[in-house]
Write a protein that holds these residues in place. Sequence first.
Motif, PDB file in Angstrom:
ATOM      1  N   VAL A 126      61.666  39.428  96.501  1.00  0.00           N
ATOM      2  CA  VAL A 126      63.060  39.618  96.909  1.00  0.00           C
ATOM      3  C   VAL A 126      63.552  40.981  96.432  1.00  0.00           C
ATOM      4  CG1 VAL A 126      65.433  38.824  96.476  1.00  0.00           C
ATOM      5  CG2 VAL A 126      63.643  37.174  97.103  1.00  0.00           C
ATOM      6  N   SER A 127      63.262  41.308  95.195  1.00  0.00           N
ATOM      7  CA  SER A 127      63.660  42.595  94.635  1.00  0.00           C
ATOM      8  C   SER A 127      63.034  43.755  95.404  1.00  0.00           C
ATOM      9  CB  SER A 127      63.270  42.656  93.159  1.00  0.00           C
ATOM     10  OG  SER A 127      63.654  43.877  92.614  1.00  0.00           O
ATOM     11  N   HIS A 128      61.784  43.630  95.783  1.00  0.00           N
ATOM     12  CA  HIS A 128      61.104  44.692  96.525  1.00  0.00           C
ATOM     13  C   HIS A 128      61.730  44.911  97.894  1.00  0.00           C
ATOM     14  CE1 HIS A 128      57.306  43.859  93.956  1.00  0.00           C
ATOM     15  NE2 HIS A 128      58.181  44.606  93.313  1.00  0.00           N
ATOM     16  N   VAL A 129      62.120  43.835  98.565  1.00  0.00           N
ATOM     17  CA  VAL A 129      62.762  43.954  99.877  1.00  0.00           C
ATOM     18  C   VAL A 129      64.075  44.719  99.753  1.00  0.00           C
ATOM     19  CG1 VAL A 129      63.951  42.621 101.685  1.00  0.00           C
ATOM     20  CG2 VAL A 129      61.686  41.911 100.889  1.00  0.00           C
ATOM     21  N   ILE A 130      64.831  44.426  98.728  1.00  0.00           N
ATOM     22  CA  ILE A 130      66.150  45.038  98.574  1.00  0.00           C
ATOM     23  C   ILE A 130      66.074  46.434  97.968  1.00  0.00           C
ATOM     24  CG2 ILE A 130      68.389  44.841  97.416  1.00  0.00           C
ATOM     25  CD1 ILE A 130      67.964  41.756  97.722  1.00  0.00           C
ATOM     26  N   PHE A 131      65.327  46.588  96.884  1.00  0.00           N
ATOM     27  CA  PHE A 131      65.321  47.840  96.127  1.00  0.00           C
ATOM     28  C   PHE A 131      64.083  48.706  96.340  1.00  0.00           C
ATOM     29  CE2 PHE A 131      68.063  44.926  93.780  1.00  0.00           C
ATOM     30  CZ  PHE A 131      69.213  45.689  93.729  1.00  0.00           C
ATOM     31  N   GLY A 132      63.042  48.154  96.963  1.00  0.00           N
ATOM     32  CA  GLY A 132      61.819  48.904  97.167  1.00  0.00           C
ATOM     33  C   GLY A 132      60.920  48.845  95.949  1.00  0.00           C
ATOM     34  N   ARG A 133      59.821  49.591  96.032  1.00  0.00           N
ATOM     35  CA  ARG A 133      58.849  49.659  94.936  1.00  0.00           C
ATOM     36  C   ARG A 133      58.554  51.124  94.674  1.00  0.00           C
ATOM     37  NH1 ARG A 133      54.398  45.266  94.959  1.00  0.00           N
ATOM     38  NH2 ARG A 133      53.324  47.014  94.027  1.00  0.00           N
ATOM     39  N   GLY A 134      58.318  51.451  93.436  1.00  0.00           N
ATOM     40  CA  GLY A 134      58.009  52.824  93.079  1.00  0.00           C
ATOM     41  C   GLY A 134      56.672  53.298  93.588  1.00  0.00           C
ATOM     42  N   ASP A 135      55.751  52.358  93.852  1.00  0.00           N
ATOM     43  CA  ASP A 135      54.406  52.746  94.266  1.00  0.00           C
ATOM     44  C   ASP A 135      54.192  52.695  95.777  1.00  0.00           C
ATOM     45  OD1 ASP A 135      54.497  50.006  94.546  1.00  0.00           O
ATOM     46  OD2 ASP A 135      52.643  49.623  93.457  1.00  0.00           O
TER      47      ASP A 135
END
Length: 109
Positions: free
Chosen positions: A31-40
């Motif tokens: 859920v966090s990745h969908v909203i905020f993205g990922r650094g990698d």
Amino acid sequence: HMITMASDANTPAILLSYDVPIEARAAAARVSHVIFGRGDEGKDAPLPYIRRPGVVWLGQSVLLMPSPLAHELSLRLEALGALVAMARISIQPVELDAFRRRMRRHLDP
């Protein structure tokens, strides 16, 4: 007067709140990745919702966004097991600016 969040003047501002229930905590990172993205993530990765035009982060698990994006995001989050609530709201431009400034400080330190 209702603030619109997109170039379409008929698109209302939607307040979206989400929560990941304790029994679906494994989905919290997704859920966090969908909203905020990922650094990698590479340059070809989808733009995180927080960086899309018209999206304003109001606080933990609360976003203000154009209606089409809100409905799209709610479907993605619910598919991951999150609980989502949405409401159409109105807010004065000067009041919204305070949240935009805070969001910029948080995302672009």
